[in-house]
Design a protein around this motif. Structure first.
Motif, PDB file in Angstrom:
ATOM      1  N   GLY A 290       1.325  -1.090   0.018  1.00 32.36           N
ATOM      2  CA  GLY A 290       0.345  -0.358  -0.432  1.00 32.36           C
ATOM      3  C   GLY A 290       1.186   0.976  -0.224  1.00 32.36           C
ATOM      4  N   TRP A 291       1.866   1.087   1.291  1.00 31.63           N
ATOM      5  CA  TRP A 291       2.362   2.596   0.968  1.00 31.63           C
ATOM      6  C   TRP A 291       3.212   2.523  -0.360  1.00 31.63           C
ATOM      7  CZ3 TRP A 291       2.704   6.774   3.379  1.00 31.63           C
ATOM      8  CH2 TRP A 291       2.046   6.782   4.565  1.00 31.63           C
ATOM      9  N   MET A 292       4.048   1.965  -1.022  1.00 30.34           N
ATOM     10  CA  MET A 292       4.897   1.765  -2.288  1.00 30.34           C
ATOM     11  C   MET A 292       3.744   2.120  -3.580  1.00 30.34           C
ATOM     12  SD  MET A 292       6.439  -1.904  -3.499  1.00 30.34           S
ATOM     13  CE  MET A 292       7.027  -1.630  -4.600  1.00 30.34           C
ATOM     14  N   ILE A 293       2.164   2.164  -3.830  1.00 30.64           N
ATOM     15  CA  ILE A 293       1.697   2.808  -4.123  1.00 30.64           C
ATOM     16  C   ILE A 293       1.064   3.556  -3.729  1.00 30.64           C
ATOM     17  CG2 ILE A 293      -0.432   3.123  -5.391  1.00 30.64           C
ATOM     18  CD1 ILE A 293      -1.746  -0.203  -4.369  1.00 30.64           C
ATOM     19  N   LEU A 294       1.202   4.659  -2.224  1.00 26.49           N
ATOM     20  CA  LEU A 294       1.009   5.813  -1.879  1.00 26.49           C
ATOM     21  C   LEU A 294       2.131   7.149  -2.585  1.00 26.49           C
ATOM     22  CD1 LEU A 294      -0.720   5.954   1.846  1.00 26.49           C
ATOM     23  CD2 LEU A 294      -1.701   6.929  -0.557  1.00 26.49           C
ATOM     24  N   PHE A 295       3.357   5.956  -2.333  1.00 24.50           N
ATOM     25  CA  PHE A 295       4.808   6.736  -2.303  1.00 24.50           C
ATOM     26  C   PHE A 295       4.685   7.548  -4.289  1.00 24.50           C
ATOM     27  CE2 PHE A 295       6.535   6.074   1.987  1.00 24.50           C
ATOM     28  CZ  PHE A 295       6.158   6.856   2.278  1.00 24.50           C
ATOM     29  N   ARG A 296       4.462   6.605  -5.150  1.00 19.21           N
ATOM     30  CA  ARG A 296       4.732   6.602  -6.185  1.00 19.21           C
ATOM     31  C   ARG A 296       4.477   7.628  -6.650  1.00 19.21           C
ATOM     32  NH1 ARG A 296       1.731   2.804  -9.820  1.00 19.21           N
ATOM     33  NH2 ARG A 296       0.613   3.375  -8.663  1.00 19.21           N
ATOM     34  N   ARG A 297       5.564   8.486  -7.767  1.00 22.44           N
ATOM     35  CA  ARG A 297       5.964   9.835  -7.981  1.00 22.44           C
ATOM     36  C   ARG A 297       3.654  10.551  -8.369  1.00 22.44           C
ATOM     37  NH1 ARG A 297       9.702  12.463  -9.877  1.00 22.44           N
ATOM     38  NH2 ARG A 297      11.905  11.855  -9.191  1.00 22.44           N
ATOM     39  N   THR A 298       3.301   8.616  -9.535  1.00 21.52           N
ATOM     40  CA  THR A 298       1.944   9.662  -9.738  1.00 21.52           C
ATOM     41  C   THR A 298       0.954   8.870  -8.017  1.00 21.52           C
ATOM     42  OG1 THR A 298       1.912   7.864 -11.529  1.00 21.52           O
ATOM     43  CG2 THR A 298       2.695   9.441 -12.345  1.00 21.52           C
TER      44      THR A 298
ATOM     45  N   LEU B 123      10.186   9.955  -3.105  1.00 23.55           N
ATOM     46  CA  LEU B 123       9.458   9.414  -1.725  1.00 23.55           C
ATOM     47  C   LEU B 123       9.376   7.978  -1.047  1.00 23.55           C
ATOM     48  CD1 LEU B 123       6.027  10.920  -0.412  1.00 23.55           C
ATOM     49  CD2 LEU B 123       7.688  11.537   0.455  1.00 23.55           C
ATOM     50  N   LEU B 124       9.186   7.789  -2.620  1.00 23.05           N
ATOM     51  CA  LEU B 124      10.109   6.332  -2.819  1.00 23.05           C
ATOM     52  C   LEU B 124      11.185   5.588  -2.987  1.00 23.05           C
ATOM     53  CD1 LEU B 124       8.301   3.228  -2.814  1.00 23.05           C
ATOM     54  CD2 LEU B 124       8.595   3.625  -5.727  1.00 23.05           C
ATOM     55  N   PHE B 125      11.684   5.017  -2.019  1.00 19.56           N
ATOM     56  CA  PHE B 125      13.365   4.733  -2.258  1.00 19.56           C
ATOM     57  C   PHE B 125      14.129   5.852  -1.578  1.00 19.56           C
ATOM     58  CE2 PHE B 125      12.027   2.087  -6.207  1.00 19.56           C
ATOM     59  CZ  PHE B 125      12.002   1.080  -5.405  1.00 19.56           C
ATOM     60  N   THR B 126      13.951   6.814  -0.471  1.00 21.20           N
ATOM     61  CA  THR B 126      14.455   7.710   0.365  1.00 21.20           C
ATOM     62  C   THR B 126      14.086   7.378   1.390  1.00 21.20           C
ATOM     63  OG1 THR B 126      12.638   8.637   0.252  1.00 21.20           O
ATOM     64  CG2 THR B 126      13.485   9.081  -1.700  1.00 21.20           C
ATOM     65  N   GLU B 127      15.389   7.804   2.087  1.00 22.50           N
ATOM     66  CA  GLU B 127      14.896   7.434   3.760  1.00 22.50           C
ATOM     67  C   GLU B 127      13.959   7.914   4.521  1.00 22.50           C
ATOM     68  OE1 GLU B 127      18.306   8.335   6.602  1.00 22.50           O
ATOM     69  OE2 GLU B 127      18.337   6.974   7.222  1.00 22.50           O
ATOM     70  N   HIS B 128      13.508   9.266   4.325  1.00 19.31           N
ATOM     71  CA  HIS B 128      12.234   9.681   4.981  1.00 19.31           C
ATOM     72  C   HIS B 128      11.195   9.478   4.797  1.00 19.31           C
ATOM     73  CE1 HIS B 128      13.200  12.822   1.590  1.00 19.31           C
ATOM     74  NE2 HIS B 128      12.330  13.009   1.123  1.00 19.31           N
ATOM     75  N   GLY B 129      11.066   8.736   3.412  1.00 21.90           N
ATOM     76  CA  GLY B 129      10.182   8.065   3.242  1.00 21.90           C
ATOM     77  C   GLY B 129       9.643   6.855   3.968  1.00 21.90           C
ATOM     78  N   LEU B 130      10.845   6.447   3.543  1.00 22.35           N
ATOM     79  CA  LEU B 130      10.444   5.176   4.301  1.00 22.35           C
ATOM     80  C   LEU B 130      10.642   5.072   6.190  1.00 22.35           C
ATOM     81  CD1 LEU B 130      11.411   1.681   4.784  1.00 22.35           C
ATOM     82  CD2 LEU B 130      13.476   2.647   5.772  1.00 22.35           C
ATOM     83  N   ILE B 131      10.990   6.180   6.284  1.00 25.01           N
ATOM     84  CA  ILE B 131      10.901   6.971   7.956  1.00 25.01           C
ATOM     85  C   ILE B 131       9.348   6.852   8.641  1.00 25.01           C
ATOM     86  CG2 ILE B 131      11.526   8.100   9.631  1.00 25.01           C
ATOM     87  CD1 ILE B 131      14.032   8.483   8.693  1.00 25.01           C
ATOM     88  N   ILE B 132       8.278   8.221   7.129  1.00 28.43           N
ATOM     89  CA  ILE B 132       7.369   8.013   7.362  1.00 28.43           C
ATOM     90  C   ILE B 132       6.275   6.225   7.103  1.00 28.43           C
ATOM     91  CG2 ILE B 132       5.260   9.317   6.168  1.00 28.43           C
ATOM     92  CD1 ILE B 132       7.604  11.175   5.215  1.00 28.43           C
ATOM     93  N   ALA B 133       6.604   6.100   6.501  1.00 25.26           N
ATOM     94  CA  ALA B 133       6.105   4.516   5.770  1.00 25.26           C
ATOM     95  C   ALA B 133       5.515   3.634   7.516  1.00 25.26           C
ATOM     96  CB  ALA B 133       5.872   4.038   4.667  1.00 25.26           C
TER      97      ALA B 133
ATOM     98  N   LEU C 179      10.837  -0.874  -0.245  1.00 26.32           N
ATOM     99  CA  LEU C 179      10.761   0.553  -0.214  1.00 26.32           C
ATOM    100  C   LEU C 179      11.781   1.296  -0.124  1.00 26.32           C
ATOM    101  CD1 LEU C 179       7.586   1.645   3.012  1.00 26.32           C
ATOM    102  CD2 LEU C 179       7.678   1.345   0.642  1.00 26.32           C
ATOM    103  N   ALA C 180      12.994   0.772  -0.316  1.00 25.98           N
ATOM    104  CA  ALA C 180      14.270   1.458   0.250  1.00 25.98           C
ATOM    105  C   ALA C 180      14.579   1.099  -0.528  1.00 25.98           C
ATOM    106  CB  ALA C 180      15.010   1.893   1.531  1.00 25.98           C
ATOM    107  N   GLY C 181      15.114   0.292  -1.590  1.00 22.05           N
ATOM    108  CA  GLY C 181      15.251  -0.170  -2.101  1.00 22.05           C
ATOM    109  C   GLY C 181      17.052  -1.127  -2.327  1.00 22.05           C
ATOM    110  N   GLY C 182      17.557  -1.382  -3.073  1.00 22.61           N
ATOM    111  CA  GLY C 182      18.817  -2.310  -3.164  1.00 22.61           C
ATOM    112  C   GLY C 182      19.823  -0.935  -2.509  1.00 22.61           C
ATOM    113  N   ARG C 183      19.670   0.363  -3.135  1.00 19.00           N
ATOM    114  CA  ARG C 183      21.081   1.190  -2.163  1.00 19.00           C
ATOM    115  C   ARG C 183      21.089   1.651  -0.976  1.00 19.00           C
ATOM    116  NH1 ARG C 183      20.520   5.663  -6.688  1.00 19.00           N
ATOM    117  NH2 ARG C 183      18.751   4.870  -6.270  1.00 19.00           N
TER     118      ARG C 183
END
Ligand SMILES: Nc1ncnc2c1ncn2[C@@H]1O[C@H](COP(=O)(O)OP(=O)(O)OP(=O)(O)O)[C@@H](O)[C@H]1O
Ligand SMILES: [Mg+2]
Lengths: 267, 297, 385
Positions: free
Chosen positions: B135-143, B162-172, B244-248
């Motif tokens: 659900g958060w993945m969908i919410l965080f997308r560019r669109t 938001l997706l694949f960022t640390e602050h996005g991850l923390i919020i979610a 939500l944060a990806g491989g990096r």
């Protein structure tokens, strides 16, 4: 003046609670909306509502197998944990011995420990012991993670149980073991139900163990959903998610009818 | 009906065996009930962890601290540890900040509202973590909904990442773990008699003073429990940072899984031990915090 | 078997006294006999060589302060707890090793221990089902037992919907339904208010009497024990200090503890100054008194007198010709006690000086004045310290 202030406070409180519920439930709401969308990619239902993704779930054979595996796993692990955990909680609540508190901490600790760590540790261990059947391995691991839920909830229930009832049953003619069963089981039924529900959910949702311990023939539902997410973009996953959500809601409502949620929050 | 007279003759002979004078340490039969579960956990939980612990000192065919060197000195290993601690700390902090007022608002609300909020907290808490992360993945997308709303409101002109960022991850993650803070705090607060706050008011205490001196100390055991659960679960989570944060964004649990994938069991074990110690220390500290305050009451 | 016989005869199955098998030929032995019971828990001696004999149909009270081991003794008697040494004999048989579920003793627990998940009737039927009695007869026995405790028609109620007194009666009905050999009651009235407690005391005693039940009744309330019992066993620190009928316990207690525990009374430290046969002369801080007893001169003792034995010197009970002790005491307080009043006198150290007078005679006394009192020499009790 004073009245207005009280009203204002109540309003602010309501607003805050609504906001908190929104934050917590946001992902669930989104998943629900996406599952109803008619668009073939993840999106909000802009062009209209449809149930086509739900229909598709039941045509998908890649779901039925993992669903069955997860159900079997959760049911068998819960059943075994219920027996082991109830006995353990009984022993803990009825006797005082040195190291008792340590034992309680030890028995409850799988709940606190990272699932991936338990998974990886068990993987090597079971491999070294020559256990390669992956359903059996999963089962062994899931009993470890469900056991603490049973012990904790049953222990809380037992703390309210009057053991003089067992003595009463004994003086009235039941031998000790039978007296415990006759009196304890009906009185602790609510605890057993909520313990079983939580253990079942813990097992059914667990992905961390299956990540290591499963193999391509024994795939649990959470793993299958993760797999599906990485290869496909259609909202079927959302529909599956909503169905699971519905199952959770139903089991919570059953528990609420039998036990009351207030007790679960504290337990 | 069985009269005593009928049962006694058969039984009288056994009475000698059943009460053994002189045996001091009678084993309590209740005590034996803890054995099956303890034995099970010893074999299927403690032993694997012990083996893993031993394995973590295994490198190049002998005993060494080389794995720990890679975990704590290597830049990626160090980054994973730092990320995990920072991520879990921010999430825990956010949950305290949002969760305590929520629990306070809950205890003051009517019992019907309480029930609704409880269900609203328990449902996401007990539903699948895969579903929620999704659900958060969908919410965080560019669109996604969040970006669209922000742009519609004119807060931002272009979609924010938001997706694949640390602050996005923390919020979610705060949203995902919030119930774990709210529920234990609510549990302790709802056991406090309501007159306590009134008593403080009649003594002339203002709202700020009342919060600091009455509510907060009483809520502390609950906060300590929530603190321990939120921190340990966040630090241990694998799926949420992966999706939500990806491989990096390396974390300890991701490193554990990666080491396993490249078949470096010893390294994975060392990562596991570091994660266990980190979580253990925080849980222990918060336990102390809760206890100190309970005894101070 | 007996149930059917009872039913055929149209006799209440409860009222039917139990046939007692005395095949052992020990017809003279007491019905229940505890001999040398000792129980230790973690080095602590909870019961210390306790012996107690109860005749069939007797109502016995175990009286003692909290923690003295009353509940533990009941648990040993009913088989719920083991003992380290000693024997329990019932109707001539050694039942020490017989487990609780085969002893057929009715136990009423301290907090009733009624099963909350069962209805009133199901609670009463519980023991009958446990002992696999004739199923067809159960409903009528349950109805009969409930009627006996005046709860006819309460069968379908839930336990939680009953008042404290009603719960207590359900507990009694449940214990009696299996027609036990004897009934053990552990402070059955402790949760009741005073008024209800007094009603229940009389009711319970009449009920148990009517079925000729042998009863051991635990209480820490001395009045309750005095009202209800044929005999009272006064317990203290795991021992039975005195075992006698209520009148003797009250007027001739065997130990200072029993004297003190049963009733607020006058007690004074004293020293034996002369012994002439069994007539002692004792020195107290308030003057010299005489008493019957056997002590060597020079011994330190405690002198005890029940408050109603003491009266103002010169009133009509102070008849000439009776051998009386007289003391001049300083009256400090007059305490209202309903139909009686207690006069409290200035006492030293751990002494206590109390007399009881009729409220009618109260105008004769004035606090903070000197008063001469007297009592019969034969009412003077002497205890070793
Ligand atoms: N299981 C146990 N373990 C340790 N000590 C015990 C146990 N049971 C009883 N005791 C101790 O034995 C003593 C006697 O207890 P018991 O319950 O027989 O007292 P009692 O006379 O019934 O008191 P009360 O009037 O308060 O019910 C107490 O000091 C108690 O602490
Ligand atoms: Mg007691």
């Amino acid at each position: 003046m004073k009245r207005n202030l009280t009203l204002l406070k109540a309003f602010a409180r309501g607003l805050w609670l609504t906001l908190a519920l929104l934050i917590v439930n946001a992902p669930l709401i989104i998943v629900l909306l996406v599952s109803l969308s008619s668009s073939p990619i993840f999106d909000l239902p802009r062009e209209g509502l449809s149930l086509r993704w739900y229909a598709k779930v039941f045509q998908l054979d890649s779901i039925a197998g993992p669903l069955l595996t997860s159900l079997q796993l959760a049911l068998s692990a819960t059943a075994v944990s219920l027996v082991l955990g109830t006995a353990c909680a009984l022993g803990l609540s009825r006797s005082r011995f040195p190291g008792r508190d340590l034992l309680v901490t030890g028995v409850l600790s799988p709940m606190m420990l990272p699932g991936v760590v338990i998974g990886i540790a068990l993987l090597f261990y079971l491999r070294a012991l020559g256990i390669t059947n992956s359903f059996l391995s999963l089962f062994i691991a899931h009993v470890v993670i469900t056991l603490p839920y049973i012990v904790r909830i049953t222990l809380a229930g037992l703390s309210l149980f009057d053991f003089a009832l067992v003595d009463a049953a004994r003086t009235l003619g039941y031998p000790p073991v039978k007296a415990v069963i006759k009196v304890l089981v009906p009185n602790l039924a609510p605890s057993f139900v909520s313990a079983a529900v939580f253990a079942f959910l813990a097992s059914f949702d667990n992905y961390a163990i299956a990540l290591f311990v499963g193999d391509i023939y024994t795939v649990t539902l959470p793993i299958q959903i993760i797999n599906y997410l990485s290869v496909s973009t259609d909202p079927v996953v959302a529909a599956i998610a909503v169905i699971l959500l519905f199952g959770t809601l139903v089991s919570l409502l059953i528990t609420e009818r039998l036990v009351g949620l207030q007790r679960l929050a504290g337990g | 009906m069985t009269s005593v007279a009928e049962t006694v003759p058969g039984r009288a002979s056994t009475s000698v065996h059943e009460r053994r004078p002189g045996i001091r340490h009678r084993i309590d039969p209740w005590q034996l009930l803890v054995l099956p579960a303890s034995a099970y956990l010893l074999l299927a939980f403690a032993a694997p962890l012990a083996v893993m612990f031993a394995e973590s000192f295994h490198a190049g065919g002998g005993l060494s601290l080389a794995n720990y060197d890679r975990v704590l000195m290597d830049s990626r290993g160090l980054q994973a540890t730092a990320n995990t601690v920072r991520y879990a700390s921010w999430v825990t902090f956010g949950c305290v900040l949002l969760g305590v007022p929520t629990a306070m608002a809950m205890v003051r609300a009517s019992s019907r509202t309480q029930m609704i909020v409880l269900i609203g907290m328990l449902l996401p808490m007990s539903s699948s973590i895969v579903v929620k992360s999704f659900g958060w993945m969908i919410l965080f997308r560019r669109t996604g909904l969040i970006n669209e709303t922000l742009m519609w409101l004119g807060v931002v002109s272009a979609p924010v990442a938001l997706l694949f960022t640390e602050h996005g991850l923390i919020i979610a993650t705060i949203s995902l773990k919030l119930p774990l803070m709210v529920l234990p705090v609510f549990a302790v607060l709802s056991q406090i008699p309501g007159q306590l706050g009134d008593a403080a008011t009649t003594l002339g205490a203002g709202p700020v003073y009342r919060f600091r001196r009455v509510t907060l100390p009483l809520a502390l055991p609950g906060i300590a429990v929530g603190f321990a659960i939120v921190f340990s679960q966040t630090a241990a989570s694998y799926l949420i940072p992966t999706l939500l944060a990806g491989g990096r964004y390396p974390t300890l649990s991701k490193s554990i899984v990666e080491s396993y994938i490249v078949s470096n069991a010893a390294l994975g074990s060392a990562f596991s031990v570091v994660l266990l110690v980190t979580v253990g220390v925080v849980v222990w500290l918060s336990g102390r915090l809760g206890k100190d305050h309970q005894s101070a009451r | 078997m007996l149930d059917t016989v009872a039913k055929l005869q149209g006799v209440s199955s409860i009222m039917q006294p139990q046939p007692i098998d005395r095949a052992g030929g020990q017809t003279s032995e007491a019905f229940l006999k505890l001999e040398g019971i000792t129980r230790r828990i973690e080095q602590q001696t909870i019961l210390d060589d306790v012996s107690l004999s109860v005749e069939e149909g007797q109502f016995i009270s175990l009286l003692g302060p909290s923690g003295c081991g009353k509940t533990t003794l009941l648990r040993v008697a009913s088989g719920l707890a083991p003992c380290d040494s000693g024997t329990v004999r019932l109707a001539g048989m050694d039942i020490t090793g017989v487990p609780a579920h085969k002893r057929n003793m009715g136990v009423v627990f301290q907090n009733y221990a009624l099963f909350p998940h069962l209805s009133v009737a199901e609670n009463v039927a519980f023991g009958l089902k446990a002992q696999r009695r004739d199923r067809a007869a159960i409903p009528s026995i349950v109805a009969e037992c409930l009627a006996m405790v005046q709860l006819a028609g309460f069968g379908d109620r839930r336990i939680s919907s009953l008042s404290g007194g009603q719960q207590q009666r359900v507990a009694v009905a449940r214990a009696l339904a299996v027609r036990p050999k004897l009934v053990l009651l552990d402070e059955p009235f402790s949760a009741l208010d005073r008024q209800l407690r007094e009603v229940m005391q009389i009711e319970l005693r009449r009920l148990l009497r009517s079925v000729n039940m042998t009863v051991i009744f635990v209480t820490h309330d001395q009045d309750e024990a005095l009202v209800m019992s044929d005999r009272i066993a006064v317990m203290n620190r795991g021992r039975i200090e005195d075992y006698s009928d209520p009148a003797s316990i009250y007027s001739r207690p065997k130990s200072l503890f029993a004297f003190d525990f049963v009733g607020l009374s006058t007690r004074m430290a004293a020293r034996v100054v002369a012994a002439d046969g069994d007539m002692l002369t004792l020195d107290t801080k308030y003057g010299s008194v005489r008493a019957k007893g056997r002590f060597y001169p020079g011994t330190s003792v405690i002198v005890g007198v029940r408050p109603e034995s003491i009266g103002p010197a010169g009133d009509k009970s102070d008849a000439a010709g009776e051998d009386r002790n007289r003391l001049k005491l300083w009256l400090t307080d007059i305490v209202f006690q309903g139909s009686k009043r207690h006069l409290h006198f200035a006492a030293q150290e751990s002494d206590r000086l109390v007399a009881e007078v009729n409220s009618a005679a109260i105008n004769m006394f004035e606090p903070d004045s000197e008063l001469s009192v007297s009592w019969r020499v034969q009412d003077t009790l002497v205890f070793p310290t």
